[in-house]
Design a protein around this motif. Structure first.
Motif, PDB file in Angstrom:
ATOM      1  N   UNK A  36      32.224  47.602  67.260  1.00 30.40           N
ATOM      2  CA  UNK A  36      32.761  48.318  66.110  1.00 30.40           C
ATOM      3  C   UNK A  36      31.764  49.293  65.497  1.00 30.40           C
ATOM      4  N   UNK A  37      30.572  49.357  66.046  1.00 31.19           N
ATOM      5  CA  UNK A  37      29.552  50.231  65.474  1.00 31.19           C
ATOM      6  C   UNK A  37      28.637  50.745  66.569  1.00 31.19           C
ATOM      7  N   UNK A  38      28.041  51.897  66.305  1.00 33.34           N
ATOM      8  CA  UNK A  38      27.127  52.492  67.276  1.00 33.34           C
ATOM      9  C   UNK A  38      25.832  51.688  67.342  1.00 33.34           C
ATOM     10  N   UNK A  39      25.332  51.404  68.544  1.00 29.09           N
ATOM     11  CA  UNK A  39      24.089  50.633  68.664  1.00 29.09           C
ATOM     12  C   UNK A  39      22.861  51.480  68.324  1.00 29.09           C
ATOM     13  N   UNK A  40      22.106  51.053  67.315  1.00 29.53           N
ATOM     14  CA  UNK A  40      20.850  51.716  66.948  1.00 29.53           C
ATOM     15  C   UNK A  40      20.125  50.847  65.932  1.00 29.53           C
ATOM     16  N   UNK A  41      18.931  51.259  65.557  1.00 26.62           N
ATOM     17  CA  UNK A  41      18.167  50.573  64.522  1.00 26.62           C
ATOM     18  C   UNK A  41      18.696  51.034  63.155  1.00 26.62           C
ATOM     19  N   UNK A  42      19.208  50.105  62.375  1.00 22.92           N
ATOM     20  CA  UNK A  42      19.873  50.460  61.126  1.00 22.92           C
ATOM     21  C   UNK A  42      19.003  50.268  59.886  1.00 22.92           C
ATOM     22  N   UNK A  72      31.096  59.436  67.703  1.00 24.22           N
ATOM     23  CA  UNK A  72      31.000  58.124  68.359  1.00 24.22           C
ATOM     24  C   UNK A  72      32.377  57.485  68.434  1.00 24.22           C
ATOM     25  N   UNK A  73      32.611  56.759  69.527  1.00 25.07           N
ATOM     26  CA  UNK A  73      33.843  55.990  69.668  1.00 25.07           C
ATOM     27  C   UNK A  73      33.490  54.642  70.274  1.00 25.07           C
ATOM     28  N   UNK A  74      34.342  53.618  70.079  1.00 28.14           N
ATOM     29  CA  UNK A  74      34.049  52.291  70.646  1.00 28.14           C
ATOM     30  C   UNK A  74      33.764  52.319  72.139  1.00 28.14           C
TER      31      UNK A  74
END
Length: 220
Positions: free
Chosen positions: A162-168, A215-217
């Motif tokens: 449900x979210x883009x993978x990265x350091x948040x 971005x998309x799933x």
């Protein structure tokens, strides 16, 4: 028959020494919530005034705390604990739901808890600022805890696609700053909106961070 002398129990008025101490501490914190969070505020409150408001003596104050700063520190942590418990309870009601519903429930519960009592809001966002290096460290430590909260939810959302993978972490710090600023301005009457509208705006801001443009799933 001669009576028997009972062994001392350490109880007085039906309460143990620990229970009496906890009650005294609670009374001081309740009085501090009123005086620090309303009028006259932390900086204009004296030990004598706080003790009088609590219905206790200054001697009893110094049995529980070293200074008024210690009281403010304890009260700040308590107010944050209440808000965190509310946010976690909101999340608990949304197990298995998408991130939008989870974020809405968590921030609605958090905002209701923090703004439901203006005194808590003032302790969280006003009275704690600039008191001392020690309280500044405590304030930033609690903010870091909220950042961890956002990062954990973001990581879970990434795992669910449900979210883009990265350091948040940096984004979460910016978001928490937005939460604090918006709620403070709203409570001061500077932002003309309902609390639900404020929460909806915060949720949309968070979703925009988790789901950047383009971005998309399918990208996960």
């Amino acid at each position: 028959m001669a009576g028997r002398i009972k062994a001392p129990t350490g109880r007085y008025g039906g309460k143990s020494a620990e229970e009496r101490q906890a009650e005294r501490r609670r009374r001081f914190l309740d009085a501090a919530l009123q005086l620090f969070g309303d009028s006259p505020g932390y900086r204009a409150t004296t030990v004598a005034a706080l003790s009088e408001a609590a219905g206790l003596s200054t001697r009893q104050f110094y049995e529980e705390f070293r200074s008024l700063e210690d009281v403010l520190a304890a009260l700040h942590l308590q107010v944050n604990d209440w808000a965190e418990e509310a946010a976690l309870a909101g999340l608990g009601d949304m197990n298995g739901q998408p991130i939008a519903e989870r974020a809405t429930a968590a921030f609605r519960a958090y905002a209701a808890n923090v703004t439901g009592d203006p005194r808590r809001l003032r302790i969280t966002f006003v009275e704690i600022i600039g008191v001392s290096p020690r309280l500044e460290r405590q304030r930033l430590a609690r903010r870091s805890r909220w950042i961890d909260f956002i990062c954990a939810e973001a990581a879970a959302a990434v795992q669910r696609g449900e979210a883009a993978p990265r350091d948040y972490r940096v984004a979460a710090a910016a978001f928490i700053g937005s939460v604090n600023g918006l709620l403070h301005d709203w409570s001061s009457g500077w932002v003309e909106a309902s609390l639900d509208e404020v929460v909806d705006e915060l949720v949309q801001l968070l979703l925009g961070i988790l789901r950047p443009a383009g971005w998309s799933p399918a990208d996960t």
